[in-house]
Motif scaffolding. Sequence first.
Motif, PDB file in Angstrom:
ATOM      1  N   UNK A 205       0.874  -1.166   0.000  1.00 23.57           N
ATOM      2  CA  UNK A 205       0.000   0.000   0.000  1.00 23.57           C
ATOM      3  C   UNK A 205       0.909   1.212   0.000  1.00 23.57           C
ATOM      4  N   UNK A 206       0.605   2.162  -0.886  1.00 24.59           N
ATOM      5  CA  UNK A 206       1.422   3.364  -0.985  1.00 24.59           C
ATOM      6  C   UNK A 206       0.612   4.530  -0.451  1.00 24.59           C
ATOM      7  N   UNK A 207       1.121   5.137   0.596  1.00 27.03           N
ATOM      8  CA  UNK A 207       0.348   6.202   1.244  1.00 27.03           C
ATOM      9  C   UNK A 207       1.277   7.350   1.603  1.00 27.03           C
ATOM     10  N   UNK A 208       0.798   8.547   1.436  1.00 21.13           N
ATOM     11  CA  UNK A 208       1.639   9.727   1.618  1.00 21.13           C
ATOM     12  C   UNK A 208       1.233  10.498   2.863  1.00 21.13           C
ATOM     13  N   UNK A 209       2.215  10.966   3.629  1.00 23.20           N
ATOM     14  CA  UNK A 209       1.928  11.851   4.757  1.00 23.20           C
ATOM     15  C   UNK A 209       3.069  12.812   4.956  1.00 23.20           C
ATOM     16  N   UNK A 210       2.849  14.121   5.054  1.00 22.70           N
ATOM     17  CA  UNK A 210       1.583  14.792   4.760  1.00 22.70           C
ATOM     18  C   UNK A 210       1.141  14.439   3.353  1.00 22.70           C
ATOM     19  N   UNK A 211      -0.166  14.198   3.167  1.00 22.67           N
ATOM     20  CA  UNK A 211      -0.615  13.790   1.847  1.00 22.67           C
ATOM     21  C   UNK A 211      -0.675  14.999   0.922  1.00 22.67           C
ATOM     22  N   UNK A 212      -1.071  14.768  -0.314  1.00 27.97           N
ATOM     23  CA  UNK A 212      -0.992  15.860  -1.280  1.00 27.97           C
ATOM     24  C   UNK A 212      -1.925  17.014  -0.914  1.00 27.97           C
ATOM     25  N   UNK A 213      -2.941  16.733  -0.099  1.00 27.01           N
ATOM     26  CA  UNK A 213      -3.834  17.811   0.340  1.00 27.01           C
ATOM     27  C   UNK A 213      -3.356  18.438   1.650  1.00 27.01           C
ATOM     28  N   UNK A 214      -2.242  17.943   2.154  1.00 28.17           N
ATOM     29  CA  UNK A 214      -1.647  18.529   3.351  1.00 28.17           C
ATOM     30  C   UNK A 214      -1.951  17.797   4.634  1.00 28.17           C
TER      31      UNK A 214
END
Lengths: 446, 446, 496, 496
Positions: A205-214
Motif C-alpha cells: 500500500x502506498x500512502x503519503x503523509x503529509x498527503x498531497x492535500x496537506x
Amino acid sequence: MRYLPLSNIERADMLARIGVASIDDLFADIPADKRRAGLADLPTRKTEMEVERLLGRMAARNTAASAAPFFVGAGAYKHHVPATVDHLIQRSEFLTSYTPYQPEIAQGTLQYLFEFQTQVAALTGMEVANASMYDGSTACGEAVLMAHRVTRRRKAVLSGGLHPHYAEVVRTLSRMAEDEVVTLAPDVSATEDLLAAVDRETSCVVVQTPDVFGNLRDLSALAEKCHAEGALLVAVFTEALSLGLVTPPGHMGADIVVGEGQSIGNGLNFGGPYVGLFATRQKYVRQMPGRLCGQTVDADGNRGFVLTLSTREQHIRRDKATSNICTNSGLCSLAWTIHMSLLGSAGLSRLARLNHVNAVKLHEALESLPEVEVLNASYFNEFTLRLKTPAAAVVEALAARGIMAGVPVSRLLPGAGLDDLLLVASTEINTDEDRAALVAGLKEHA
Amino acid sequence: MRYLPLSNIERADMLARIGVASIDDLFADIPADKRRAGLADLPTRKTEMEVERLLGRMAARNTAASAAPFFVGAGAYKHHVPATVDHLIQRSEFLTSYTPYQPEIAQGTLQYLFEFQTQVAALTGMEVANASMYDGSTACGEAVLMAHRVTRRRKAVLSGGLHPHYAEVVRTLSRMAEDEVVTLAPDVSATEDLLAAVDRETSCVVVQTPDVFGNLRDLSALAEKCHAEGALLVAVFTEALSLGLVTPPGHMGADIVVGEGQSIGNGLNFGGPYVGLFATRQKYVRQMPGRLCGQTVDADGNRGFVLTLSTREQHIRRDKATSNICTNSGLCSLAWTIHMSLLGSAGLSRLARLNHVNAVKLHEALESLPEVEVLNASYFNEFTLRLKTPAAAVVEALAARGIMAGVPVSRLLPGAGLDDLLLVASTEINTDEDRAALVAGLKEHA
Amino acid sequence: QEEALIFEFGRLDATGVDVDEPVAFTSRLGGLERRDGIGLPGLSEPEAMRHYVRLSQKNYGIDTGVFPLGSCTMKHNPRLNERMARLPGFGDVHPLQPVSTVQGALELMDTLAAWLLELTGMPAVALSPKAGAHGELCGMMAIKAAIAHKGEAGTRRTVLVPDSAHGTNPATAALIGFTVKPVPVRADGTVDPESVRALAGPDTAAIMLTNPNTCGLFEPDVVEIAEIVHAAGAYFYCDGANFNAIVGKARPGDLGVDAMHINLHKTFSTPHGGGGPGSGPVVLSDRLAAFAPVPFVVRTADGFRLVESEADAAGQGAQPFGRLTAFHGQMGMFVRALSYMLSHGADGMKQASEDAVLNANYVRACLADLLSQPFGDRPCMHEALFDDSWLKDTGVSTLDFAKAMIDEGYHPMTVYFPLVVHGAMLIEPTESESKASLDLFIAALRDLAMAAKRGDAERFTGAPYHAPRKRLDETRAARQPILRWTPPEPVRDAAE
Amino acid sequence: QEEALIFEFGRLDATGVDVDEPVAFTSRLGGLERRDGIGLPGLSEPEAMRHYVRLSQKNYGIDTGVFPLGSCTMKHNPRLNERMARLPGFGDVHPLQPVSTVQGALELMDTLAAWLLELTGMPAVALSPKAGAHGELCGMMAIKAAIAHKGEAGTRRTVLVPDSAHGTNPATAALIGFTVKPVPVRADGTVDPESVRALAGPDTAAIMLTNPNTCGLFEPDVVEIAEIVHAAGAYFYCDGANFNAIVGKARPGDLGVDAMHINLHKTFSTPHGGGGPGSGPVVLSDRLAAFAPVPFVVRTADGFRLVESEADAAGQGAQPFGRLTAFHGQMGMFVRALSYMLSHGADGMKQASEDAVLNANYVRACLADLLSQPFGDRPCMHEALFDDSWLKDTGVSTLDFAKAMIDEGYHPMTVYFPLVVHGAMLIEPTESESKASLDLFIAALRDLAMAAKRGDAERFTGAPYHAPRKRLDETRAARQPILRWTPPEPVRDAAE
C-alpha cells in the motif's frame, strides 16, 4: 573555441602520428551517404557574453519565487538554503568527479554518501537508506517494484492522498511491467478506507503523509493490517522538512519510506534536478534499488568507504538487476547532506516549527475570509482551500498581481471535479506582508 | 550563532581549565569604568535569510551596469569577465589563505604571483613588476615617492591629462610628506608643453596615456627630456586593456609604469577592491614598493617561489621602509592573472580591437549629432564630448531614461570651467542598440 | 589527515543555521508530533566548511587531472553553464507556477528540444527522463506502447541486445517485461547484420544497439541492421551514450533510429557531480512520437503551453504512454546543455567531436606498440580500447594497472568493460585534453607498461601507494554490509 | 605532481576567451599601434581551470585547517558575505554613476559607518582607506592636518611608537615626515605611562599605540596614556588590528583614542585572499573629524549624497586633508563586513570577542606547562604569546618548530613577532575554532614540544617533510632576485 585546446598545427601533427591523411579518415566507418559535413541549420559558436545575454533574456521572462509572495508547493517547496551549501557543491573535486568506482581517490564522495545514508535513515526513522534516487516520484515507482520483489506479489494499492504525479509514475511503470495497480479516489480529507483495500494479493500500500492535500496521517493501523496480510507499507513524503516535526513513517511501521528531498539543500529548479530519498529495513537491503555506500577497510586496515552490493545492479547483473538505475542524484545529495549537517536535529526541528507556525498564521488569517474554507483538520506547512470559484482562474488573476497563490488541484487532477480546491503552502520564507498580500488577493478574486 | 562553534557547556569547561571563574575575568585589564556589557544600541543577530533581504533591498536600489546602456568610464571600465575567473578565485585555498609568509604551504599563491609579475611586465613593456598594489591611484602615489628615492629630488610634475583623482592622491601624499608638486592645467586636447616643465629639480613627470580625456600620447620625446634632466618618467594608465592595442609606455622610455588593472578580471564594485599594477626597470628594483615574489629552490633543489626583498618592507625596516604598505591586492591580482592567462596575447589584442571599434562606431554615430562635438584626435575606448549644455544635467536626464551616458568632467574637475565636457567610454559590452539609445538620448537632452 | 564522520564530532544540540524561534502557537499536527531526538548532529558553519573542503580534497575530478574514463565522457564543465543554471529565472522557479510566469523556462526547453532534433535529425523528443537509463526506459516504453497500439502486445516480447551493450540496456528491457536475447559481437567488435537477421522475427520488439558502440567503434552496418529490424516489424533503439563522437558528422535519424537517449552529462558536458544528476532526453522517430510521455511543451499563438495530462495530450492528437516523473525533467541540466550548445555552435560541436576522436586515436597510436588492441590496429572513434593479453605472464592484472595509474596522478581508465573484451581498458580522453597533457599522459602509461613488462609487479599489485587510501576491501564491504554509522557501544566504567 | 608555469605550456597563439572578430575599421590610435607580440600565452578554458585548481591545492587556508596566525586573525569567512558582495547592485556598479542610481550603495556605506561608530564609540569615520596601513596613513594625515591647522606644523614632528608595534606604524609616521621615537615596553609586555610622560612634550605629534597590543595584552594604563598625550597637546592614534578582542567589551572612544583604523578583514572577517584586498576605515574623534579626506557620504532630505571635492566639503564645514584613493574605498569589503555585522548582531559580536579570548586562553593554559610565557602565567586577550626560552639547548629554533607544525597538518603560528620577545610564537585561534579542533591542535603542539625537549631535533630542522615543497632558500631569492619568467636560451642544434 574557448573550450578546445588543440591548434590546427597540433591537429595536423597528431593526424600524421596516427598515420591518416585527414580527420575524415577516422570517420570512415560512417556510411558515405550518411556522412554530414556539419550542422548547417544551426548557428555557429557564441561568445560567453552573447550566451549570457541570450539565456539571461529567457530567464528574465520567468518570475522567480523570491521575487513574489510565494505559496506554491504540491511536491516542491521554496526554502532558504545557506550560501555555504551552493559554495561547497561547486568545489571542483565534487562537481567534476565521477561515480566513485575508484574508491581510493573518491573517499570524499563516498564518505559524504555514507553520512547521507545515515542521515536519511535517522530522519525517516528507518534502518538503512540508499545513496539517493532521481527524485521522490521515481523513488516511489522503485519502491513499488521492490515490494513486488520482496512479496512476490504484483498488486499495489495507491492511496487517494498520494501526489497524483507520483500515482501516474507508478501506474505507468506498472502498466508497462504488466503489474496491477489499484488507485483509490482522490481523498481530500484523509477519510478513505485503505485497510479495506488490502488483501492477500496486495504487494504494498502506498500512502503519503503529509498527503498531497496537506493532511497528516497516522499509519500505524495500516501498517498492522499490511503486515497481517503479508503486504508492505510504502510511506511517501514530498516535504522532507515535515520529518523534523512529525512522527516519521519508520516509527509507524512503514517498510519502505520514499520521498522528495528537494526541500533540504536544493533549489526549485523548475522541477529538477531533485533528490529522491529511499529508506527501508535492514532485512530488505539486498532488494533495495540504487547505489549503496558501505564501510570497509583498506590494505593498511584503515577505515574507508566503497560502493557495495553492486551485484544487485545493472552493470553486473544486466537483465537480472533489481533496477535499471545507473546514476544517483550525487550532487543534490551532497547539497542535502551539507544542509542537513548544518541544521542538525536542533536546527531542523526549529525550522520545521517555523514552517508550521507560518502555515498556522496563514490559516488564521484566511479564516477571516468568507470566500475561502480551509479543509484540513491537520497539516504541516500546506493545506487545501475550498474557493467559491475555480481555483485556476484565481491563481492566474493573482499571478497577474505578482502573487503566487498556490497550486489549483485541477492542475494535478484535471476532470476530477475538484476545480474549486487550491493547495497553499507556507514556509519560513513567508512574511506577514506576504500573507497580507495573499489574503487581500483572495478577498478580491476568490 | 551559526558561526560560533562553542557551546555553553564547553565554555564553562574551558574557563575551568584556564582557572578563572567567568569570562569577564579574562577582560580584567580593561579599566572597570570603561567596561561595557554589550552594544545595547545595535540590533541582535539576524538569520541568513534576513541579511539577504536587508542587503538585497539596498542592492536593488542601485542600477547595475549590465542593466542599462552603459558608457561610464573615467578610471573604471565595465568589461565582461569569464565565469571561470570568479569561480576560481573563490576556491577555499585561495580565498581563505594568508599572505604567503610560509612558502612551503603557499606555493599556489606564490606561483600565480610570479606569473602575474611576468604578465604585468610583458603587458607594460617593462622589465619587472611587483605583486600588485591597492589600485591605480595609490600605485601612482607610490611611483612618485619611489622617483624621489631614486633621484633624491622631491619635485614631481603632473600632466594636465592625469586623472584628477590620481593627481589629488599624489598632491595629498606630497603635501603630507612636504614634497613639491607642480600640476599642469587640465589638458583636454593633449597639447600641454610638458617638456618645458622638466628641470634639474624634477624627480619625475607623471603622464597618463590614454589620458583622462581619452587621448593617446607618444611619450618618447618626454622620456628623452626626462632622462636628459636626470628625472624619471612615470607613465600611468587607467584602462589596462588599452595595452593590448597601443604602444606600451615601456617601449616609449618610461621608467615606472603604474596603472589600474580593474579592467582585467575584476568587476566595477563601486570603486573597489581593484588592483594596482606597478612595473619598472630592473635597476630600480630595490627601490620598488610593495610585495615581490621571487624564484628560488627548496632543500631538495626543486624550483619554488618565495616573497623576497622584504628588507625593503615595513615589517623588517620599520621607519626606514620604502613604503608602509603591508597588503597587496592578492585576490584581485589572482582574478587579473587568470583572466589574462585565458586571454593571452591573441585574445587580449582582439578584445582591445573590439573595444576600439566600438568606440569608433560610437564616434561615427555621434558625428551625426549637431548637439555634440568629439574633441579627440586619437583615443582607445573613451573620448571627450563637448555638449551645448552642462554635461552633469544631461547625464542625470539620461539616467532617468535608463541610460548611463558617461562622466561629466565637472564631477572630476569641479570649478574648472569644463562643465560642458562629457567623458564617454565604450567597451565590448556595447551593442548597436546601446549606441542608438545614447545617440537618441543625447539628441534630445544635449 | 583523517576526517572523522560528522556523527563522531558533531554535537546533537548544535546548529549552523540560525532560525528565528517561532512564537507560541497552536499546533495543527493532529497529535503526530515527533517525539524522538531525531539524532542528527549539527555543525557550526566553520566546522561544516572545513569538513566538506577536506572531504573534497580526497577526491579526483576533471579539474584536477586527466579523467580518461571510457564510455563516461569526462569532459570540461564550463563554469558559465553553472552560472546560467543559477540565474533566479531558472534556478528559483517552481514547476507548478502559473505557466504565464514561466514563459522563458518553457522557451528554453523548446529551444533545447529544437537543437536536439536538429543535431539528431529526428522529429520528436521527450525531455523529462532524468538520466540515461531513465531515457532508455522512456524509449522502450514508447516502443512497447507502439507495439500495443498495433495489437502486437502479446507477441512482440523479445529485445535483441548485443553482448557489448551497457548493463542498463538489458536491465531496462527486462524491467518492463521484455525477454532479452543476446546478439553475439563478431571478431571485429561490431554487430554482424546476419546475426540480427537470424534473430529478428515476429516476436521481436526491438533491438537496443549502442552506436558508436562500447568498443569505441562506429557500427559500419548500422543502416542494414536498422532495415532488418524494421523489416521484421520491430524498432531500433539506439543507446546514445557515445553520441558525443559523431555530433555534426552523422545523424541518428539518417541511420534508421527510432529512439535514442542523449546523455546531456556526457555529450553536452553537464557535470557528473560524483554520480549525478544526469539528464536523458529521448529523441523519437515519427513511428514513436505520438507515444511520448507527458508533460511536454507546445508552442501556441499565445506563447508556450505545458501539456501535463493524458487528456490534454489526447486533445493534441497524442497518445502518451504515461508519465515518467513528477515534473518536467532536469531543468538545471537543460540550461547547462543549451549553454554548452550555444557556446560551441554548429562549428564548435563538430570540432569537439573531431577533436575527441582525434585525441582518442592519438592515444591509441602512441600506445599501440606496447598495449594490445583486441580488434587490431584500426582507427577508433572517441575511445581507445585495449585488452589485457599484453599483460599475460606479468603477474599484473588490468585492475592492478589501473590502480598504478593513480600513483602517477591519473584517474584510471574504464576497466573490464565492455565485457566482450578480456581485461578491457577503455580510454576516452575527450576533446578537453590538450596535446601537451596527452603527451604527459601517454608517457606515464608507457612508463608503466614497460615496468609491467619488465616484471616490476610490486609497483602494481600494491598500488595505489600514494592515494588517500590503499586498496579497499570490497568483498568485506559486500559480505557484511555496514551502510550507516551507528553509535559505538558505550564503554562501561568498571567502577559503576 | 609539478605544475609548470603558464609560460612553459601555454601557446602564444591560443586563447580561452572567444571574442567576436571586429569588422574592418579606421583606427583612431594616432599612430600608436602596438607592434610587438606582447608575449602572453593563452590557455584554453580547461587548461586554465586545471592549472589554477592545481595551484590552489598547494595552498593552505582557513577552510582546510587551523590557521593560528597571531595578529592576523584568520577567522571563518562566511560565504553569505561573498554572495552579498556579488549582488549586481553592489558588484556591478560604477563609482562614477550618477548618485541617483547608487542610493542603495551609499545607504550601505552610511549604515556600515553607523555600525562602526557605535562599535567604537567614536563620532566620525573615513571609509576610503584600502587596507590597515592605508588607514594608519589616513589617521596620521588627519593628525598632521589638525596640527597644521593649529599652527604647530613646524614644531610637533615626533611620533612615539612602542617597540612592540607593527612595522607599519613607524613606516607610516616616517612616510609623512614624522620622526619616530621608540617607547620601551616594560617587563610585563605593556607600556608604562611614565615612559610616555618622559617622552611626550611640545614636539610630540602623536603616540601610535596598539591596543590590545601585539603581545596579546590589553594596555591597562591606556586611559592614563591618553591623558598624558592629550595633556601634551598631542594625539592618540590607536592601531586597531586587535580590535576583534574587545568588540562589545570596551570602546576605543571611551579610552581617549583620536584615530583608529579597523581592519575589516580581521575584525569583520572579509577574506584575506592570499594577501589582500583589505579595507581599513578609520574612526576619528571630534578633534580630527573635520579633517577626514574626501570622498564621504552625507545624508540629506533628498537621499544620500557623495561629497567628492574639497570645495564641496568646505561647504559642509569640513576641511579635508585631501584624497587617499581614486574612488570611495573597498565597497566589496564594506558589503562583506556589514553582512558579518548584521549576521552576528550586537550579541553575536560580543560573544565572538569573548570566544576568541576564551579560545586563546584555553590554548595558553593547555600549553603553559611545556612552553614558556615571556610575561608570566597570566590571562591574555585573543592571542597567546610564547617565547623560545623553553627551546634553549634543544637545537630547535622557533622557525624549526613552526615548520614542524606543517607536517602535523597545521599552519604555523606567527613567529618572531612581536620583536620585543625573543623567538616569539604568537597563537591566535580565533572564535571560529571548536573545542574539539583546539584539543587536537593542542595535542599536536604538546607532542611536538615533547619531541623537541626529548632531543628529536631532526624532526624540526629538516621540516617540513610533508609539504608541496621542502624548506625554501630565501637568502638565494633575495641575493639574486628572479622576479619574472624569462624564456630559456634557445638550445642550438649542433648540426646548424
